[in-house]
Design an enzyme around this catalytic site. Sequence first.
Site, PDB file in Angstrom:
ATOM      1  N   LYS A 274       0.838  -1.198   0.000  1.00  0.00           N
ATOM      2  CA  LYS A 274       0.000   0.000   0.000  1.00  0.00           C
ATOM      3  C   LYS A 274       0.876   1.252   0.000  1.00  0.00           C
ATOM      4  O   LYS A 274       2.015   1.202   0.468  1.00  0.00           O
ATOM      5  CB  LYS A 274      -0.850   0.018   1.281  1.00  0.00           C
ATOM      6  CG  LYS A 274      -2.005  -0.958   1.285  1.00  0.00           C
ATOM      7  CD  LYS A 274      -2.831  -0.798   2.549  1.00  0.00           C
ATOM      8  CE  LYS A 274      -3.982  -1.785   2.588  1.00  0.00           C
ATOM      9  NZ  LYS A 274      -4.993  -1.569   1.537  1.00  0.00           N
ATOM     10  N   ARG A 348     -10.335 -11.538   1.918  1.00  0.00           N
ATOM     11  CA  ARG A 348     -11.156 -12.634   1.379  1.00  0.00           C
ATOM     12  C   ARG A 348     -10.405 -13.953   1.432  1.00  0.00           C
ATOM     13  O   ARG A 348     -11.016 -15.020   1.504  1.00  0.00           O
ATOM     14  CB  ARG A 348     -11.616 -12.265  -0.040  1.00  0.00           C
ATOM     15  CG  ARG A 348     -10.516 -12.120  -1.026  1.00  0.00           C
ATOM     16  CD  ARG A 348     -10.923 -11.309  -2.266  1.00  0.00           C
ATOM     17  NE  ARG A 348     -10.938  -9.873  -2.015  1.00  0.00           N
ATOM     18  CZ  ARG A 348     -11.284  -8.958  -2.917  1.00  0.00           C
ATOM     19  NH1 ARG A 348     -11.664  -9.329  -4.137  1.00  0.00           N
ATOM     20  NH2 ARG A 348     -11.260  -7.675  -2.615  1.00  0.00           N
TER      21      ARG A 348
HETATM   22  N1  BES Z   1      -8.212  -3.691   4.348  1.00  0.00           N
HETATM   23  C1  BES Z   1      -8.333  -3.314   2.985  1.00  0.00           C
HETATM   24  C2  BES Z   1      -9.634  -2.579   2.711  1.00  0.00           C
HETATM   25  C3  BES Z   1      -9.708  -1.163   3.165  1.00  0.00           C
HETATM   26  C4  BES Z   1      -9.029  -0.185   2.499  1.00  0.00           C
HETATM   27  C5  BES Z   1     -10.513  -0.836   4.220  1.00  0.00           C
HETATM   28  C6  BES Z   1      -9.138   1.135   2.910  1.00  0.00           C
HETATM   29  C7  BES Z   1     -10.636   0.481   4.618  1.00  0.00           C
HETATM   30  C8  BES Z   1      -9.943   1.466   3.964  1.00  0.00           C
HETATM   31  C9  BES Z   1      -8.322  -4.544   2.089  1.00  0.00           C
HETATM   32  O1  BES Z   1      -7.524  -5.585   2.523  1.00  0.00           O
HETATM   33  C10 BES Z   1      -7.781  -4.097   0.801  1.00  0.00           C
HETATM   34  O2  BES Z   1      -6.647  -3.714   0.762  1.00  0.00           O
HETATM   35  N2  BES Z   1      -8.590  -4.154  -0.235  1.00  0.00           N
HETATM   36  C11 BES Z   1      -8.191  -3.715  -1.513  1.00  0.00           C
HETATM   37  C12 BES Z   1      -8.749  -4.684  -2.503  1.00  0.00           C
HETATM   38  C13 BES Z   1      -8.208  -4.476  -3.900  1.00  0.00           C
HETATM   39  C14 BES Z   1      -6.754  -4.853  -3.966  1.00  0.00           C
HETATM   40  C15 BES Z   1      -9.028  -5.314  -4.849  1.00  0.00           C
HETATM   41  C16 BES Z   1      -8.759  -2.317  -1.716  1.00  0.00           C
HETATM   42  O3  BES Z   1      -9.880  -2.064  -1.291  1.00  0.00           O
HETATM   43  O4  BES Z   1      -8.051  -1.507  -2.296  1.00  0.00           O
HETATM   44 MN    MN Z   2      -5.513  -5.383   1.913  1.00  0.00          MN
END
Ligand code: BES
Ligand code: MN
Length: 490
Positions: A274, A348
Amino acid sequence: MQFTAKSCAAEQHSTELAIVGVRPEQPLSNDAKLLDDASNGLISAVIKSGDFKAGNGETLLLQTPSSEAKRVLLVGAGEKDDSASLKKALSAMADAALNANAPEATLFIDELLGDEYDAERAEMVAHAFIYNGYRFDDHKSEPKAPSKLEHIVLSVKASELELMDAALNEGAIIASGVNVARTLANEPGNVVTPVYLSARAQEMAEVNDKLTTKVLGMEEMEALGMGAFISVAKGSVIPGQLIVMEYRNGQADDAPYALVGKGITFDTGGISLKPGAGMDEMKFDMGGAACVFGTLEAVIDMELPINLICVVAAAENMPAGNASKPGDIVKTMSGQTVEILNTDAEGRLVLCDALTYTIENYHPRAVVDIATLTGACVIALGHHASGLYSNDDDLADDLLSSGEEMGDRAWRMPLWDEYQPQLNTNFADMANIGGKEAGSVTAACFLSRFVGDTPWAHLDIAGSAWVSGAKKGATGRPVKLLADWLRKAS
Ligand code: BES
Ligand code: MN
Ligand code: ZN
């Protein structure tokens, strides 16, 4: 904090702090009139002068030395009688009372709650004090002194004493469960690790005889074929933990309810790292797990006569030499294979194996997973609603109405077959991401492939589990929704 319902004569009742609800442009309530007389007309005078307009959430603290109530706190109801206005008025009331340096307060607030208010509104009173009294400052060298307020008395009609007393106490139990979830989620990733969560679950079982805890470590998960869970956990030096808490207080042969929480104690994204800005907030990525703990505490304290399985999928998502890479293919416990196109879609991956494990081992009558799953859900719904997905309309309706009644709302999202092909890939049974469109939906579609016909719901709490900005912190959502759903189910 202790809550009691009493039927009090306002002018004779001795209290450090009498809290009085006032509606704009309306005559004072009987209680307020009695207090006004006992304090030489001070209340009517400040209203007449315009110093207190009784706007929604307005408060004014008065010294009333001549009366049995040493001080009076006026709370404005505002014009409207909807639950949002009530919530705002109660919250302002709680803040003012918590700051008033009084050990005890008595509430004469029919003007806020309405003439024929129900138990749920009394619960909201307890909730306001416990939620607003919450502090998370153990890591500060000089924490602020906690509020002195210990005892809260709600003045009620004599005929409703028992009902309202029970409501206050149940409201307090659920609000304490909310605060349990907030603390677990607010703790940083170097405190709340997967192993911390499993220790916490073991301790809970030691002090509750209706609860047993079992923890599966990496080797046990490996042996069960949980390749998806392992693929996330393996990049961390802290082992992933599948935590299983069994609360048994129903008939022995009653099928249990099940809660499954995403417990990513820190989500760096893994190799699909990230960006740095705001990454600290990914300590909240175990918000679903925190709510499972908080809800379970409330269920135990309410002594609900149900069987409930609480599963927490706890892992840290880290980049490392041995972490999963984009393109890696893993086999889930269900036998289905997944191509990991993005290691940041890890929630997931831990949840699918946790769901398979829960369903295969416990055959729950309904399973609800709770997860800070997708940024896309925040784009879709913002911070006011949790996203709800379900394969069962009755279950969905029950959850939606609990959320509505408790002021912890969810909003149903589609789980149509048309979205499923977005998960197609040439190289495995499915990919772990479905492209940029409808990201919250495709994440739910992914999970739906692991639940079969079991009534299942998924709550995407990415937008509701915490707030950012100056008041950054966990909200404890959706503990209220879940606790209400379970008590109604019982
Ligand atoms: N924990 C995150 C989701 C999230 C992001 C929650 C920002 C709250 C604020 C999750 O694990 C994630 O990183 N999801 C990705 C999925 C994508 C790679 C398809 C996302 O939402 O960017
Ligand atoms: Mn994630
Ligand atoms: Zn995550």
